[in-house]
Scaffold this active site. Sequence first.
Site, PDB file in Angstrom:
ATOM      1  N   LYS A 112      84.441  38.716  58.973  1.00 27.46           N
ATOM      2  CA  LYS A 112      84.367  38.337  60.386  1.00 27.46           C
ATOM      3  C   LYS A 112      83.234  39.074  61.088  1.00 27.46           C
ATOM      4  O   LYS A 112      82.439  38.470  61.804  1.00 27.46           O
ATOM      5  CB  LYS A 112      85.722  38.636  61.051  1.00 27.46           C
ATOM      6  CG  LYS A 112      85.794  38.283  62.525  1.00 27.46           C
ATOM      7  CD  LYS A 112      87.223  38.047  62.981  1.00 27.46           C
ATOM      8  CE  LYS A 112      88.016  39.325  63.168  1.00 27.46           C
ATOM      9  NZ  LYS A 112      87.590  40.121  64.332  1.00 27.46           N
ATOM     10  N   ARG A 153      77.702  38.564  63.495  1.00 29.80           N
ATOM     11  CA  ARG A 153      76.348  39.125  63.623  1.00 29.80           C
ATOM     12  C   ARG A 153      75.307  38.160  63.083  1.00 29.80           C
ATOM     13  O   ARG A 153      74.203  38.054  63.635  1.00 29.80           O
ATOM     14  CB  ARG A 153      76.292  40.484  62.917  1.00 29.80           C
ATOM     15  CG  ARG A 153      77.033  41.578  63.729  1.00 29.80           C
ATOM     16  CD  ARG A 153      77.398  42.753  62.859  1.00 29.80           C
ATOM     17  NE  ARG A 153      77.980  43.865  63.606  1.00 29.80           N
ATOM     18  CZ  ARG A 153      79.248  43.935  64.033  1.00 29.80           C
ATOM     19  NH1 ARG A 153      80.095  42.942  63.812  1.00 29.80           N
ATOM     20  NH2 ARG A 153      79.679  45.009  64.701  1.00 29.80           N
ATOM     21  N   SER A 202      83.401  53.206  67.798  1.00 31.79           N
ATOM     22  CA  SER A 202      83.548  51.756  67.939  1.00 31.79           C
ATOM     23  C   SER A 202      82.245  51.064  67.589  1.00 31.79           C
ATOM     24  O   SER A 202      81.206  51.304  68.217  1.00 31.79           O
ATOM     25  CB  SER A 202      83.948  51.399  69.373  1.00 31.79           C
ATOM     26  OG  SER A 202      83.653  50.039  69.628  1.00 31.79           O
ATOM     27  N   ASP A 250      91.592  48.076  61.260  1.00 32.17           N
ATOM     28  CA  ASP A 250      92.211  46.740  61.338  1.00 32.17           C
ATOM     29  C   ASP A 250      93.308  46.552  60.288  1.00 32.17           C
ATOM     30  O   ASP A 250      94.063  45.585  60.339  1.00 32.17           O
ATOM     31  CB  ASP A 250      91.145  45.653  61.165  1.00 32.17           C
ATOM     32  CG  ASP A 250      90.180  45.607  62.353  1.00 32.17           C
ATOM     33  OD1 ASP A 250      90.541  46.086  63.444  1.00 32.17           O
ATOM     34  OD2 ASP A 250      89.054  45.094  62.175  1.00 32.17           O
ATOM     35  N   ARG A 295      98.754  47.467  69.057  1.00 33.40           N
ATOM     36  CA  ARG A 295      99.278  47.370  67.685  1.00 33.40           C
ATOM     37  C   ARG A 295     100.217  48.507  67.319  1.00 33.40           C
ATOM     38  O   ARG A 295     100.946  48.384  66.329  1.00 33.40           O
ATOM     39  CB  ARG A 295      98.127  47.244  66.678  1.00 33.40           C
ATOM     40  CG  ARG A 295      97.486  45.867  66.737  1.00 33.40           C
ATOM     41  CD  ARG A 295      96.431  45.660  65.664  1.00 33.40           C
ATOM     42  NE  ARG A 295      95.929  44.289  65.732  1.00 33.40           N
ATOM     43  CZ  ARG A 295      94.728  43.908  65.298  1.00 33.40           C
ATOM     44  NH1 ARG A 295      93.906  44.794  64.754  1.00 33.40           N
ATOM     45  NH2 ARG A 295      94.348  42.646  65.392  1.00 33.40           N
ATOM     46  N   ARG A 353      96.481  39.639  63.042  1.00 31.44           N
ATOM     47  CA  ARG A 353      96.806  40.614  61.993  1.00 31.44           C
ATOM     48  C   ARG A 353      98.286  40.995  62.003  1.00 31.44           C
ATOM     49  O   ARG A 353      98.833  41.384  60.970  1.00 31.44           O
ATOM     50  CB  ARG A 353      95.915  41.848  62.120  1.00 31.44           C
ATOM     51  CG  ARG A 353      94.431  41.503  61.953  1.00 31.44           C
ATOM     52  CD  ARG A 353      93.594  42.717  61.594  1.00 31.44           C
ATOM     53  NE  ARG A 353      92.199  42.514  61.960  1.00 31.44           N
ATOM     54  CZ  ARG A 353      91.308  41.806  61.259  1.00 31.44           C
ATOM     55  NH1 ARG A 353      91.679  41.192  60.149  1.00 31.44           N
ATOM     56  NH2 ARG A 353      90.065  41.689  61.668  1.00 31.44           N
TER      57      ARG A 353
HETATM   58  C1  S3P Z   1      84.529  45.092  64.928  1.00 35.94           C
HETATM   59  C2  S3P Z   1      84.760  46.395  65.257  1.00 35.94           C
HETATM   60  C3  S3P Z   1      86.117  46.978  65.377  1.00 35.94           C
HETATM   61  C4  S3P Z   1      87.176  46.097  64.737  1.00 35.94           C
HETATM   62  C5  S3P Z   1      86.994  44.658  65.079  1.00 35.94           C
HETATM   63  C6  S3P Z   1      85.617  44.163  64.637  1.00 35.94           C
HETATM   64  C7  S3P Z   1      83.137  44.627  64.844  1.00 35.94           C
HETATM   65  O1  S3P Z   1      86.409  47.144  66.752  1.00 35.94           O
HETATM   66  O2  S3P Z   1      88.462  46.521  65.100  1.00 35.94           O
HETATM   67  O3  S3P Z   1      87.983  43.867  64.439  1.00 35.94           O
HETATM   68  O4  S3P Z   1      82.881  43.539  64.285  1.00 35.94           O
HETATM   69  O5  S3P Z   1      82.236  45.348  65.322  1.00 35.94           O
HETATM   70  P1  S3P Z   1      85.892  48.435  67.581  1.00 35.94           P
HETATM   71  O6  S3P Z   1      84.421  48.422  67.572  1.00 35.94           O
HETATM   72  O7  S3P Z   1      86.436  48.267  68.960  1.00 35.94           O
HETATM   73  O8  S3P Z   1      86.476  49.615  66.880  1.00 35.94           O
END
Ligand code: S3P
Length: 426
Positions: free
Chosen positions: A20, A25, A165, A313, A344, A386
């Site tokens: 995903k 991206r 993040s 996740d 969660r 999830r």
């Molecule tokens: C993601 C980053 C994560 C993840 C999300 C996808 C991404 O979130 O939990 O499912 O594609 O950059 P955070 O950046 O908020 O940790």
Amino acid sequence: MLRVTKADKIEGTVRVPGDKSISHRAVMFGSLAEGKTTISGFLPGADCLSTIDCFRRMGITIEQQGDQVTVYGKGWYGLKEPDQRLDVGNSGTTIRLMTGIMATQPFHSVLEGDESIAKRPMRRVVGPLREMGAKIDGRQNGEYTPLAIRGGKLNGISYRSPVASAQVKSAILLAGLQADGTTSVEEPHLSRDHTERMLKAFGIDVRHEGSRVSVSGGQTLKGRDIFVPGDISSAAFLIAAVMMVPDSSLVIEQVGINPTRTGIIDAVQAMGGRLEIVNERLINEEPVADLHVFHSELRGTVIEGDLIPRLIDEIPVIAVMAAQANGRTVIRDAQELKVKETDRIATVASQLAKFGASVTPTEDGLVIEGGKSLVGAEIDSMGDHRIGMAMAIAGLAAEGETTIANAEAINVSFPGFAETLERITR
Ligand code: S3P
């Protein structure tokens, strides 16, 4: 509604849908690049389709058929002002990364999503982007959607993020690509680095010094071919199914094993699970392998610190495995779980308890006393993909029948989940 009954055995060879994070991206960078980008192995889940829809509304031609996508990029400033609000659906990645992109565009745009998105914190990206000079407004001083963005000239910043993040890091780096000077981001623990890797694949100079990553403004992306490996976060549900159902074994082919994402492998191995990584290779800067997974008796473990962003996740399904493992599992330092598609910590605790599991929510995680036998339950995904999938996996190990209400949420990241389970379950 999804119905699951206790499984006798899981076996076979499968592939899971595309990653995903990488799919989002690829569409975004392809739209901002000069020339054509083709994407194979794209995840045609609801979240990534929201990203496609947003860029189409800004005049980018994107052809999509199943997991094959062609994006006709027109360069960073080839986007046109959207004449309606951009709807990100349920996708946090879409809204947070696009906030960084929109902040650089010489026009006005409004980003919004569903009820879950409306409750998720946005100031973590809005704050640093404002520091760069972006004009962004939203409810509660930019904390909540809709976000109204008046893009324009930005200045590079050196940002120390309080949270690990990838969405925050990516939004700032993307804005930094069109800001004056250098933009750098440092985070408390390394989050997934797909943005950094894919930007390099699109011809961008991304620099790393220790835990700091930086880009200079004024660089252009060049369209290219991208292969998206299977999503380890989707594979995690199947790994858990094998661990929970006796006599099971499974080969999961072509899974992304980027080290910022493989915390699930480390956790399963720490719990005593047998999992082999086979046929490892590197495709577009991303490591890929086949996973051979064998049923194992699991024991409790402690999951904390640096490991958390590498499996954030996967915590719902790790909690499910822990409920069946011998002994106690403690998950801490995971307060970020509270601001995912649902809280969660709360949803895992409330739904897993319905199976008879002993699970206690804490401020920053969960404590699970394993070894209780699970009984089928009436579950609600609460609109969180999830949670729906993790509880379906618990259902494979529980006596009797489990039903999952609001199971359509699963399409966000794993279209064909029920069919895949059916194919490998005996
Ligand atoms: C993601 C980053 C994560 C993840 C999300 C996808 C991404 O979130 O939990 O499912 O594609 O950059 P955070 O950046 O908020 O940790």
